[in-house]
Design an enzyme around this catalytic site. Sequence first.
Site, PDB file in Angstrom:
ATOM      1  N   GLU A 260       9.148   1.085  11.240  1.00  0.00           N
ATOM      2  CA  GLU A 260      10.254   2.027  11.007  1.00  0.00           C
ATOM      3  C   GLU A 260       9.643   3.412  11.092  1.00  0.00           C
ATOM      4  OE1 GLU A 260      13.348   1.466  10.607  1.00  0.00           O
ATOM      5  OE2 GLU A 260      13.575  -0.579   9.854  1.00  0.00           O
TER       6      GLU A 260
ATOM      7  N   LYS B 194       0.867  -1.197   0.000  1.00  0.00           N
ATOM      8  CA  LYS B 194       0.000   0.000   0.000  1.00  0.00           C
ATOM      9  C   LYS B 194       0.896   1.237   0.000  1.00  0.00           C
ATOM     10  CE  LYS B 194      -1.989   2.996   2.105  1.00  0.00           C
ATOM     11  NZ  LYS B 194      -1.847   4.430   1.744  1.00  0.00           N
TER      12      LYS B 194
ATOM     13  N   GLY C 126       6.737   4.854   8.412  1.00  0.00           N
ATOM     14  CA  GLY C 126       5.888   6.040   8.463  1.00  0.00           C
ATOM     15  C   GLY C 126       5.952   6.684   9.831  1.00  0.00           C
ATOM     16  N   SER C 127       4.870   7.361  10.191  1.00  0.00           N
ATOM     17  CA  SER C 127       4.868   8.143  11.426  1.00  0.00           C
ATOM     18  C   SER C 127       4.563   7.281  12.650  1.00  0.00           C
ATOM     19  CB  SER C 127       3.805   9.239  11.311  1.00  0.00           C
ATOM     20  OG  SER C 127       2.533   8.636  11.188  1.00  0.00           O
TER      21      SER C 127
ATOM     22  N   CYS D 162      13.566  10.489   7.409  1.00  0.00           N
ATOM     23  CA  CYS D 162      13.323  10.028   8.785  1.00  0.00           C
ATOM     24  C   CYS D 162      14.552  10.215   9.652  1.00  0.00           C
ATOM     25  CB  CYS D 162      12.888   8.575   8.772  1.00  0.00           C
ATOM     26  SG  CYS D 162      14.014   7.540   7.843  1.00  0.00           S
TER      27      CYS D 162
ATOM     28  N   GLY E 261       1.939   4.225  13.333  1.00  0.00           N
ATOM     29  CA  GLY E 261       2.541   3.010  13.899  1.00  0.00           C
ATOM     30  C   GLY E 261       1.767   2.515  15.113  1.00  0.00           C
TER      31      GLY E 261
ATOM     32  N   GLU F 185       9.237  16.025  15.263  1.00  0.00           N
ATOM     33  CA  GLU F 185       9.757  15.817  13.912  1.00  0.00           C
ATOM     34  C   GLU F 185       9.084  16.817  12.970  1.00  0.00           C
ATOM     35  OE1 GLU F 185       8.707  12.056  12.069  1.00  0.00           O
ATOM     36  OE2 GLU F 185      10.719  11.920  11.226  1.00  0.00           O
TER      37      GLU F 185
HETATM   38  P1  NAP Z   1       2.232   8.334   7.671  1.00  0.00           P
HETATM   39  O1  NAP Z   1       1.251   9.409   7.694  1.00  0.00           O
HETATM   40  O2  NAP Z   1       2.442   7.519   8.898  1.00  0.00           O
HETATM   41  O3  NAP Z   1       1.870   7.392   6.448  1.00  0.00           O
HETATM   42  C1  NAP Z   1       2.616   6.256   6.123  1.00  0.00           C
HETATM   43  C2  NAP Z   1       1.720   5.256   5.440  1.00  0.00           C
HETATM   44  O4  NAP Z   1       0.714   4.825   6.363  1.00  0.00           O
HETATM   45  C3  NAP Z   1       0.988   5.815   4.241  1.00  0.00           C
HETATM   46  O5  NAP Z   1       0.935   4.824   3.241  1.00  0.00           O
HETATM   47  C4  NAP Z   1      -0.380   6.111   4.819  1.00  0.00           C
HETATM   48  O6  NAP Z   1      -1.391   6.125   3.846  1.00  0.00           O
HETATM   49  C5  NAP Z   1      -0.551   4.948   5.744  1.00  0.00           C
HETATM   50  N1  NAP Z   1      -1.595   5.154   6.755  1.00  0.00           N
HETATM   51  C6  NAP Z   1      -2.082   6.324   7.244  1.00  0.00           C
HETATM   52  N2  NAP Z   1      -3.052   6.087   8.150  1.00  0.00           N
HETATM   53  C7  NAP Z   1      -3.186   4.746   8.226  1.00  0.00           C
HETATM   54  C8  NAP Z   1      -4.037   3.889   8.983  1.00  0.00           C
HETATM   55  N3  NAP Z   1      -4.928   4.367   9.841  1.00  0.00           N
HETATM   56  N4  NAP Z   1      -3.904   2.556   8.810  1.00  0.00           N
HETATM   57  C9  NAP Z   1      -2.994   2.042   7.964  1.00  0.00           C
HETATM   58  N5  NAP Z   1      -2.177   2.804   7.212  1.00  0.00           N
HETATM   59  C10 NAP Z   1      -2.271   4.147   7.345  1.00  0.00           C
HETATM   60  O7  NAP Z   1       3.689   8.880   7.313  1.00  0.00           O
HETATM   61  P2  NAP Z   1       4.079   9.832   6.110  1.00  0.00           P
HETATM   62  O8  NAP Z   1       3.628  11.205   6.457  1.00  0.00           O
HETATM   63  O9  NAP Z   1       3.677   9.245   4.812  1.00  0.00           O
HETATM   64  O10 NAP Z   1       5.656   9.704   6.164  1.00  0.00           O
HETATM   65  C11 NAP Z   1       6.423  10.441   7.021  1.00  0.00           C
HETATM   66  C12 NAP Z   1       6.820   9.631   8.247  1.00  0.00           C
HETATM   67  O11 NAP Z   1       7.517   8.460   7.861  1.00  0.00           O
HETATM   68  C13 NAP Z   1       7.756  10.398   9.135  1.00  0.00           C
HETATM   69  O12 NAP Z   1       7.384  10.245  10.477  1.00  0.00           O
HETATM   70  C14 NAP Z   1       9.092   9.730   8.862  1.00  0.00           C
HETATM   71  O13 NAP Z   1      10.018   9.876   9.895  1.00  0.00           O
HETATM   72  C15 NAP Z   1       8.703   8.328   8.631  1.00  0.00           C
HETATM   73  N6  NAP Z   1       9.745   7.601   7.894  1.00  0.00           N
HETATM   74  C16 NAP Z   1      10.489   6.655   8.546  1.00  0.00           C
HETATM   75  C17 NAP Z   1      11.494   5.955   7.900  1.00  0.00           C
HETATM   76  C18 NAP Z   1      12.313   4.903   8.599  1.00  0.00           C
HETATM   77  O14 NAP Z   1      12.859   4.041   7.919  1.00  0.00           O
HETATM   78  N7  NAP Z   1      12.406   4.889   9.913  1.00  0.00           N
HETATM   79  C19 NAP Z   1      11.745   6.211   6.549  1.00  0.00           C
HETATM   80  C20 NAP Z   1      10.990   7.185   5.905  1.00  0.00           C
HETATM   81  C21 NAP Z   1       9.983   7.858   6.591  1.00  0.00           C
HETATM   82  P3  NAP Z   1      -1.886   7.515   3.199  1.00  0.00           P
HETATM   83  O15 NAP Z   1      -0.690   8.336   2.965  1.00  0.00           O
HETATM   84  O16 NAP Z   1      -2.512   7.077   1.969  1.00  0.00           O
HETATM   85  O17 NAP Z   1      -2.818   8.089   4.188  1.00  0.00           O
END
Ligand code: NAP
Length: 496
Positions: free
Chosen positions: A264, A188, A241-242, A299, A246, A398
């Site tokens: 992650e 996804k 993701g966030s 991240c 998570g 962040e």
């Molecule tokens: P996000 O809002 O957590 O979204 C990540 C993914 O989760 C997206 O595909 C999102 O879908 C999906 N999602 C959202 N709500 C969900 C739910 N209720 N159930 C299941 N899936 C859901 O994060 P982002 O804003 O895209 O990315 C930024 C974050 O990623 C930052 O916190 C960053 O630090 C982190 N990150 C971490 C790493 C690492 O390896 N540690 C690497 C890169 C990024 P939609 O977007 O379609 O809503």
Amino acid sequence: MTLHDNLARAAALKLPSHAVIDGALVAAKSGKTFANTTPRDGSVLNQVAECGPEDVDAAVKAARAAFEDGRWRLKTPREKKKIMFRLAELMERDLEELALLETLDMGKPIRDTRSIDIPTSINSIRWYAEALDKVYGEVATTPAERLSFVVREPLGVVGAIVPWNFPLHMACWKVAPALAAGNSIVLKPAEQSPLTALKLGELALEAGVPPGVLNVVPGFGESAGQALARHMDVDLIAFTGSGEVGRKLMVYSGESNLKRVALELGGKSPQIVFADAENLDEAADAAAWGIFFNQGEVCNAASRLLVEASIKDAFIEKVRARAGQYMPGDPLDPGSVAGALVTEGQMKRVLGYVEKAKAEGGTLVAGGSRVRAESGGFYVEPTVFANIKNTDTLAREEVFGPVLGVIAFKDEDEAVRIANDTVYGLASGMWTGNISRAHRVARKLRSGLVWINGWDACDITVPFGGAKQSGFGRDRSLHALEKYTELKGISVTYRA
Ligand code: NAP
Ligand code: MG
């Protein structure tokens, strides 16, 4: 290649818009689509299938059927490897197209997608293809009359949910080891950046990955993502993701089938500059790159710069002088080193943090504003704040944008204390010419990664992931295979 060439090539691109389920490119069962935009100028790129729970269910069923009949799982290692290598070759063939898709979709500069995002993604596929028959099982040290061996088996159906900051790269960090281990996958992508994931699904089919083994379901997190994470027949959610999402995934797991969850998450990574660093210019280059690369949407961005008080003013001046190198330009211009933030909302969020840092007493040294507004896109200048306290919002949360907070420290103990005073623990780094200090401090920093005299010294061979609220589980390296496999102990009892 000029901006003009890239504009012409972008206009001629065929943009992927269908989900990939059970080997076919399909519309959502509801017929719904969502508008996929580009932050380059805020315009709509294309309409993409908006998968809902019924599409996710179809994808999971296809993945399960593929796993059960073994069309991928039971292929010989040599066959699997050949297909994964073929996939890497096809990605190489289409590198320019993939780079354009990624740049358009989420706004990062074409220079980076061509030289970093897409090549790194290809490397992941190749590396895990090469690794897939290199991980051996074990024979346990049981007493005589029993032979016990330990094997690693694929988990089954892996749900991969990835963010928008490195869309293909993050997808491949999950898809490559999951495939290598013999699983079936439902991927996804983030709603902001579905294009390269869809293209990956198409290329996998062309490469000979059997139908149902890699499914891609574009859509929204709350619907498609949640349906995947609550599905009773998914064995693992591998997530980047966030922290906010998570946490939800762990709840969904607990409320459904106790599927495994690997997270992650984000970071507030400290880069520490000691006065005894051998080369303060290199340290300043790393300080700027660590926060401004990828518009700060990283991240492991080095978002807290900890500088020894005795060199603080001179060092801040060096960083300020370098910030201008990361002034955003048109992401399609091969000369641009930085591009647009992913959405208008993200831009506003970042500018909100700038205002908050000012209000909390930070000293604005560089940047702080939106630029290129006339383009309709979402660009923010490289921004540096001095006089930040580790208790300020800028040091706690962040930002996920090009905003650096500089914090001064007196001595080594204080540097370590400030560095560790965060809920996160993804990466940390330091600059020092003192080898004892380097080792000593490295062992005291609570983070999954420590970089000494070089920020973001990343390599596929080194596990990537965090401590504390930066998550658990690792991507990259052979250790990533652990999360996509189950250990099984098999014991044979015999007469000695
Ligand atoms: P996000 O809002 O957590 O979204 C990540 C993914 O989760 C997206 O595909 C999102 O879908 C999906 N999602 C959202 N709500 C969900 C739910 N209720 N159930 C299941 N899936 C859901 O994060 P982002 O804003 O895209 O990315 C930024 C974050 O990623 C930052 O916190 C960053 O630090 C982190 N990150 C971490 C790493 C690492 O390896 N540690 C690497 C890169 C990024 P939609 O977007 O379609 O809503
Ligand atoms: Mg987009």
